[in-house]
Design a protein around this motif. Structure first.
Motif, short mmCIF file in Angstrom:
data_model
loop_
_atom_site.label_atom_id
_atom_site.label_comp_id
_atom_site.label_asym_id
_atom_site.label_seq_id
_atom_site.Cartn_x
_atom_site.Cartn_y
_atom_site.Cartn_z
N SER A 1 0.84 -1.19 0.00
CA SER A 1 0.00 0.00 0.00
C SER A 1 0.87 1.24 0.00
O SER A 1 1.93 1.28 0.62
N LYS A 2 0.43 2.28 -0.68
CA LYS A 2 1.16 3.54 -0.69
C LYS A 2 1.04 4.24 0.66
O LYS A 2 1.89 5.01 1.04
N VAL A 3 -0.03 3.95 1.37
CA VAL A 3 -0.26 4.59 2.67
C VAL A 3 0.46 3.85 3.80
O VAL A 3 1.10 4.47 4.64
N ALA A 4 0.37 2.54 3.80
CA ALA A 4 0.98 1.73 4.86
C ALA A 4 1.96 0.76 4.22
O ALA A 4 1.56 -0.23 3.61
N LYS A 5 3.25 1.03 4.39
CA LYS A 5 4.28 0.19 3.77
C LYS A 5 4.17 -1.25 4.28
O LYS A 5 4.03 -1.49 5.47
N GLY A 6 4.23 -2.21 3.37
CA GLY A 6 4.16 -3.62 3.72
C GLY A 6 2.75 -4.16 3.86
O GLY A 6 2.55 -5.34 4.10
N PHE A 7 1.75 -3.31 3.69
CA PHE A 7 0.35 -3.74 3.81
C PHE A 7 -0.20 -4.04 2.42
O PHE A 7 -0.07 -3.23 1.51
N ILE A 8 -0.79 -5.22 2.26
CA ILE A 8 -1.40 -5.60 0.98
C ILE A 8 -2.89 -5.78 1.23
O ILE A 8 -3.30 -6.62 2.03
N HIS A 9 -3.69 -5.00 0.55
CA HIS A 9 -5.14 -5.03 0.72
C HIS A 9 -5.74 -5.87 -0.41
O HIS A 9 -5.71 -5.48 -1.56
N ALA A 10 -6.27 -7.05 -0.05
CA ALA A 10 -6.87 -7.93 -1.06
C ALA A 10 -8.34 -8.18 -0.76
O ALA A 10 -8.97 -8.99 -1.42
N ALA A 11 -8.91 -7.49 0.22
CA ALA A 11 -10.28 -7.75 0.63
C ALA A 11 -11.31 -7.02 -0.22
O ALA A 11 -12.46 -7.41 -0.24
N GLY A 12 -10.94 -5.99 -0.94
CA GLY A 12 -11.90 -5.20 -1.69
C GLY A 12 -12.08 -5.64 -3.12
O GLY A 12 -12.66 -4.93 -3.92
N ILE A 13 -11.61 -6.83 -3.46
CA ILE A 13 -11.72 -7.32 -4.83
C ILE A 13 -13.18 -7.68 -5.10
O ILE A 13 -13.86 -8.27 -4.26
N ASP A 14 -13.66 -7.39 -6.28
CA ASP A 14 -15.07 -7.54 -6.64
C ASP A 14 -15.49 -9.00 -6.77
O ASP A 14 -15.37 -9.60 -7.82
N SER A 15 -15.97 -9.60 -5.68
CA SER A 15 -16.60 -10.92 -5.62
C SER A 15 -15.91 -12.02 -6.44
O SER A 15 -16.52 -12.59 -7.33
N PRO A 16 -14.66 -12.36 -6.13
CA PRO A 16 -14.03 -13.44 -6.89
C PRO A 16 -14.49 -14.82 -6.46
O PRO A 16 -14.42 -15.76 -7.22
N GLY A 17 -14.94 -14.96 -5.23
CA GLY A 17 -15.36 -16.26 -4.74
C GLY A 17 -14.20 -17.24 -4.74
O GLY A 17 -13.04 -16.86 -4.76
N LEU A 18 -14.51 -18.51 -4.73
CA LEU A 18 -13.47 -19.54 -4.68
C LEU A 18 -12.68 -19.62 -5.97
O LEU A 18 -11.51 -19.96 -5.96
N ALA A 19 -13.29 -19.32 -7.09
CA ALA A 19 -12.62 -19.45 -8.38
C ALA A 19 -11.41 -18.54 -8.50
O ALA A 19 -10.40 -18.90 -9.09
N GLY A 20 -11.48 -17.36 -7.92
CA GLY A 20 -10.38 -16.41 -8.04
C GLY A 20 -9.37 -16.48 -6.92
O GLY A 20 -8.28 -15.90 -7.01
N SER A 21 -9.68 -17.19 -5.84
CA SER A 21 -8.82 -17.21 -4.66
C SER A 21 -7.39 -17.70 -4.92
O SER A 21 -6.45 -17.09 -4.43
N PRO A 22 -7.17 -18.81 -5.66
CA PRO A 22 -5.79 -19.25 -5.88
C PRO A 22 -4.95 -18.21 -6.63
O PRO A 22 -3.79 -17.97 -6.27
N ALA A 23 -5.51 -17.57 -7.63
CA ALA A 23 -4.77 -16.56 -8.38
C ALA A 23 -4.47 -15.34 -7.50
O ALA A 23 -3.39 -14.75 -7.58
N ILE A 24 -5.42 -14.96 -6.65
CA ILE A 24 -5.20 -13.84 -5.74
C ILE A 24 -4.09 -14.17 -4.76
O ILE A 24 -3.22 -13.34 -4.47
N ALA A 25 -4.09 -15.40 -4.22
CA ALA A 25 -3.05 -15.82 -3.28
C ALA A 25 -1.67 -15.76 -3.94
O ALA A 25 -0.70 -15.27 -3.33
#
Length: 124
Positions: A1-25
């Motif tokens: 994150s530009k605001v908090a160094k070392g912070f990765i925000h992955a919770a606001g992704i638009d409804s990936p469900g289980l199908a998108g989870s491995p790629a997000i990880a």
């Protein structure tokens, strides 16, 4: 994150469900490595967990047959027509296999979802 160094925000992704989870990880791991993070693998980590979903007694499959309660010790002994893969939509293993082996090509999990409704219940 530009605001908090070392912070990765992955919770606001638009409804990936289980199908998108491995790629997000994988993307989060890439971002962490790029940021300089490193960690050793945990030798005690077990990637195979017992299923948390247990179907209820007296459910019926698409043929009207009663579905038995899944128990890990009986894995492989339950017929595909009675093995529930999606609790909310009551989709059995047999229905998923039928969808995947049909004449319409199924090349991703979204296609399986559209044909069987697996993973499209109220739990998503």
């Amino acid at each position: 994150s530009k605001v908090a160094k070392g912070f990765i925000h992955a919770a606001g992704i638009d409804s990936p469900g289980l199908a998108g989870s491995p790629a997000i990880a994988l993307e989060v791991i890439r971002l962490l490595k790029h940021a300089g993070f490193s960690a050793e693998s945990d030798p005690a980590f077990n990637p195979v967990r017992r299923p948390l979903i247990t179907p209820k007694n007296l459910w019926k499959n698409h043929k009207g047959e009663r579905i038995k309660v899944y128990k890990p010790e009986t894995a492989g002994q339950v017929p595909p027509s009675q093995c529930v893969m999606c609790k909310c939509e009551k989709v059995t293993e047999e229905e998923i296999v039928m969808a995947v082996t049909s004449s319409l090509p199924v090349d991703n999990t979204q296609a399986v979802r559209r044909r069987t409704r697996a993973g499209m219940g109220h739990c998503q």
